[in-house]
Design a protein around this motif. Structure first.
Motif, PDB file in Angstrom:
ATOM      1  N   ASN A 148      10.839   3.240 -11.851  1.00 56.08           N
ATOM      2  CA  ASN A 148       9.361   2.658 -11.928  1.00 56.08           C
ATOM      3  C   ASN A 148       9.079   1.541 -12.847  1.00 56.08           C
ATOM      4  O   ASN A 148       8.375   0.402 -12.514  1.00 56.08           O
ATOM      5  CB  ASN A 148       8.286   3.823 -12.241  1.00 56.08           C
ATOM      6  CG  ASN A 148       8.299   4.797 -11.042  1.00 56.08           C
ATOM      7  OD1 ASN A 148       8.593   4.376  -9.988  1.00 56.08           O
ATOM      8  ND2 ASN A 148       7.479   5.686 -11.219  1.00 56.08           N
ATOM      9  N   LYS A 195       0.086  14.128  -5.567  1.00 55.11           N
ATOM     10  CA  LYS A 195       1.197  13.961  -4.718  1.00 55.11           C
ATOM     11  C   LYS A 195       0.769  12.855  -3.608  1.00 55.11           C
ATOM     12  O   LYS A 195      -0.422  12.935  -3.166  1.00 55.11           O
ATOM     13  CB  LYS A 195       1.135  15.367  -3.944  1.00 55.11           C
ATOM     14  CG  LYS A 195       2.424  15.444  -2.851  1.00 55.11           C
ATOM     15  CD  LYS A 195       2.677  16.866  -2.309  1.00 55.11           C
ATOM     16  CE  LYS A 195       3.635  17.000  -1.526  1.00 55.11           C
ATOM     17  NZ  LYS A 195       3.811  18.443  -0.954  1.00 55.11           N
ATOM     18  N   PHE A 196       1.811  12.050  -3.346  1.00 58.43           N
ATOM     19  CA  PHE A 196       1.487  10.802  -2.252  1.00 58.43           C
ATOM     20  C   PHE A 196       0.511   9.659  -2.962  1.00 58.43           C
ATOM     21  O   PHE A 196       0.394   8.796  -2.273  1.00 58.43           O
ATOM     22  CB  PHE A 196       1.027  11.129  -1.008  1.00 58.43           C
ATOM     23  CG  PHE A 196       1.909  12.287  -0.328  1.00 58.43           C
ATOM     24  CD1 PHE A 196       3.208  11.882   0.015  1.00 58.43           C
ATOM     25  CD2 PHE A 196       1.375  13.556   0.113  1.00 58.43           C
ATOM     26  CE1 PHE A 196       4.373  12.930   0.487  1.00 58.43           C
ATOM     27  CE2 PHE A 196       2.379  14.605   0.608  1.00 58.43           C
ATOM     28  CZ  PHE A 196       3.619  14.106   0.985  1.00 58.43           C
ATOM     29  N   PHE A 197      -0.036   9.900  -4.190  1.00 58.56           N
ATOM     30  CA  PHE A 197      -0.924   8.736  -4.639  1.00 58.56           C
ATOM     31  C   PHE A 197      -0.011   7.763  -5.189  1.00 58.56           C
ATOM     32  O   PHE A 197       0.960   7.916  -5.810  1.00 58.56           O
ATOM     33  CB  PHE A 197      -1.575   9.291  -5.790  1.00 58.56           C
ATOM     34  CG  PHE A 197      -2.388   8.224  -6.443  1.00 58.56           C
ATOM     35  CD1 PHE A 197      -3.698   7.726  -5.726  1.00 58.56           C
ATOM     36  CD2 PHE A 197      -2.107   7.656  -7.528  1.00 58.56           C
ATOM     37  CE1 PHE A 197      -4.409   6.698  -6.296  1.00 58.56           C
ATOM     38  CE2 PHE A 197      -2.900   6.507  -8.041  1.00 58.56           C
ATOM     39  CZ  PHE A 197      -4.128   6.189  -7.531  1.00 58.56           C
ATOM     40  N   ARG A 198      -0.545   6.474  -4.680  1.00 61.14           N
ATOM     41  CA  ARG A 198      -0.068   5.032  -5.306  1.00 61.14           C
ATOM     42  C   ARG A 198      -1.014   4.166  -5.738  1.00 61.14           C
ATOM     43  O   ARG A 198      -2.063   4.259  -4.737  1.00 61.14           O
ATOM     44  CB  ARG A 198       1.124   4.491  -4.359  1.00 61.14           C
ATOM     45  CG  ARG A 198       2.451   5.144  -3.991  1.00 61.14           C
ATOM     46  CD  ARG A 198       3.273   4.515  -3.084  1.00 61.14           C
ATOM     47  NE  ARG A 198       3.728   3.360  -3.835  1.00 61.14           N
ATOM     48  CZ  ARG A 198       4.126   2.204  -3.365  1.00 61.14           C
ATOM     49  NH1 ARG A 198       3.593   1.724  -2.182  1.00 61.14           N
ATOM     50  NH2 ARG A 198       4.774   1.313  -4.181  1.00 61.14           N
ATOM     51  N   TYR A 257       4.716  12.790  -9.176  1.00 55.92           N
ATOM     52  CA  TYR A 257       4.223  14.304  -8.738  1.00 55.92           C
ATOM     53  C   TYR A 257       5.692  15.291  -9.382  1.00 55.92           C
ATOM     54  O   TYR A 257       5.359  16.170  -9.934  1.00 55.92           O
ATOM     55  CB  TYR A 257       3.974  14.343  -7.517  1.00 55.92           C
ATOM     56  CG  TYR A 257       3.931  15.657  -6.887  1.00 55.92           C
ATOM     57  CD1 TYR A 257       2.676  16.679  -7.169  1.00 55.92           C
ATOM     58  CD2 TYR A 257       4.869  16.179  -6.292  1.00 55.92           C
ATOM     59  CE1 TYR A 257       2.939  17.984  -6.782  1.00 55.92           C
ATOM     60  CE2 TYR A 257       5.010  17.567  -5.776  1.00 55.92           C
ATOM     61  CZ  TYR A 257       3.694  18.283  -6.264  1.00 55.92           C
ATOM     62  OH  TYR A 257       3.852  19.785  -5.603  1.00 55.92           O
ATOM     63  N   LYS A 308      -5.452  10.061 -10.872  1.00 54.10           N
ATOM     64  CA  LYS A 308      -4.772  10.687  -9.845  1.00 54.10           C
ATOM     65  C   LYS A 308      -3.300  10.248  -9.917  1.00 54.10           C
ATOM     66  O   LYS A 308      -2.470  10.437  -8.900  1.00 54.10           O
ATOM     67  CB  LYS A 308      -5.288   9.829  -8.585  1.00 54.10           C
ATOM     68  CG  LYS A 308      -6.689   9.984  -8.148  1.00 54.10           C
ATOM     69  CD  LYS A 308      -7.050   9.183  -6.860  1.00 54.10           C
ATOM     70  CE  LYS A 308      -8.512   9.336  -6.609  1.00 54.10           C
ATOM     71  NZ  LYS A 308      -9.047   8.651  -5.519  1.00 54.10           N
ATOM     72  N   ARG A 325       0.722  -0.630  -4.683  1.00 48.84           N
ATOM     73  CA  ARG A 325       0.921  -0.830  -3.200  1.00 48.84           C
ATOM     74  C   ARG A 325       0.917  -2.387  -2.975  1.00 48.84           C
ATOM     75  O   ARG A 325       1.936  -2.892  -1.941  1.00 48.84           O
ATOM     76  CB  ARG A 325      -0.107  -0.310  -2.483  1.00 48.84           C
ATOM     77  CG  ARG A 325      -0.327   1.299  -2.638  1.00 48.84           C
ATOM     78  CD  ARG A 325      -0.848   2.056  -1.542  1.00 48.84           C
ATOM     79  NE  ARG A 325      -2.269   1.298  -1.341  1.00 48.84           N
ATOM     80  CZ  ARG A 325      -3.285   1.872  -1.896  1.00 48.84           C
ATOM     81  NH1 ARG A 325      -3.109   3.010  -2.778  1.00 48.84           N
ATOM     82  NH2 ARG A 325      -4.601   1.521  -1.889  1.00 48.84           N
ATOM     83  N   THR A 365       6.924   6.450  -1.905  1.00 47.60           N
ATOM     84  CA  THR A 365       6.047   7.786  -1.231  1.00 47.60           C
ATOM     85  C   THR A 365       5.041   8.405  -1.954  1.00 47.60           C
ATOM     86  O   THR A 365       4.292   8.950  -1.673  1.00 47.60           O
ATOM     87  CB  THR A 365       7.270   8.594  -1.016  1.00 47.60           C
ATOM     88  OG1 THR A 365       7.674   9.031  -2.366  1.00 47.60           O
ATOM     89  CG2 THR A 365       8.451   8.328  -0.414  1.00 47.60           C
ATOM     90  N   GLY A 366       4.993   8.002  -3.410  1.00 48.96           N
ATOM     91  CA  GLY A 366       3.855   8.610  -4.093  1.00 48.96           C
ATOM     92  C   GLY A 366       4.258   9.816  -4.512  1.00 48.96           C
ATOM     93  O   GLY A 366       3.482  10.787  -5.164  1.00 48.96           O
TER      94      GLY A 366
END
Length: 213
Positions: A89, A133-136, A153, A129, A141, A148-149
């Motif tokens: 990241n 889970k799944f947050f970007r 998580y 956030k 973005r 995948t975000g």
């Protein structure tokens, strides 16, 4: 081709691990690992990422102050997974010519790993956030459409499964501009710093082969 294969493998592992965590079936095998062995693994992961960092002319700074007499009770493969994700990241979201600082430290109770970058940072209104889970984040973005975000998580759940804590700050207060010749884009980047803390354990502490998290 190699990098695409690596990305696909990471994607599959993240989805599988996420599914196992959701039903409480992800197992970790905990062993007493010396802090020096943790440091060796971190250096190995940094070396693995050097090619990607060099392509972007990213400068790495590394600091370590760990006591070789101390141990943590961890699944080294899972801790490596966390560190690898945080490194990935930091490199992906740091513009060319940026900096990444990695530091290791301990006291008598905890071992602490920190990675800070001079990258795009995380918008203040979206920081709550980050570990969802799944947050970007919106700026992430825009910079990279893929993702995948699941990474952060999973990192949080894995560290908590080791009775540790994962946290972050953005802007990263110790990634301040130190040169006058930085570009406007570089000065605008807030950066982010992620840290996790793991409890120091006694060398003779019982190892756990099948803890579920």
């Amino acid at each position: 081709i190699y990098q695409t294969n690596e990305n696909m493998q990471t994607l599959l592992v993240d989805f599988l691990d996420s599914s196992k965590i959701d039903i409480g079936q992800l197992e970790v095998s905990l062993k007493n690992i010396n802090l020096i062995d943790i440091e060796k693994e971190i250096k190995r992961l940094i070396t693995k990422k050097q090619l990607l960092a060099k392509k972007k002319n990213i400068e790495f700074k590394y600091n370590s102050l760990v006591d070789s007499r101390l141990y943590v009770l961890v699944d080294l493969n899972r801790i490596s997974q966390v560190i690898d994700n945080l490194l990935e990241n930091a490199i992906n979201y740091t513009p060319a010519g940026g900096k990444i600082e990695i530091s290791l430290a301990n006291n008598k109770n905890d071992f602490k790993f920190t990675i800070a970058d001079s990258g795009i940072g995380i918008p203040a209104k979206e920081q709550a956030k980050v570990f969802v889970k799944f947050f970007r984040a919106t700026n992430a973005r825009k910079l990279r459409s893929s993702g995948t975000g699941l990474g952060l998580y999973l990192c949080k759940r894995l560290i908590e499964g080791h009775h540790g804590k994962l946290c972050f700050e953005s802007p990263a207060r110790f990634m301040k501009p130190d040169t006058a010749d930085q570009t406007t884009a570089q000065k605008a980047n807030a950066g982010a710093a992620f840290s996790f803390v793991l409890p120091i354990r006694a060398r003779q502490e019982t190892e756990e082969l099948f803890r579920k998290i």
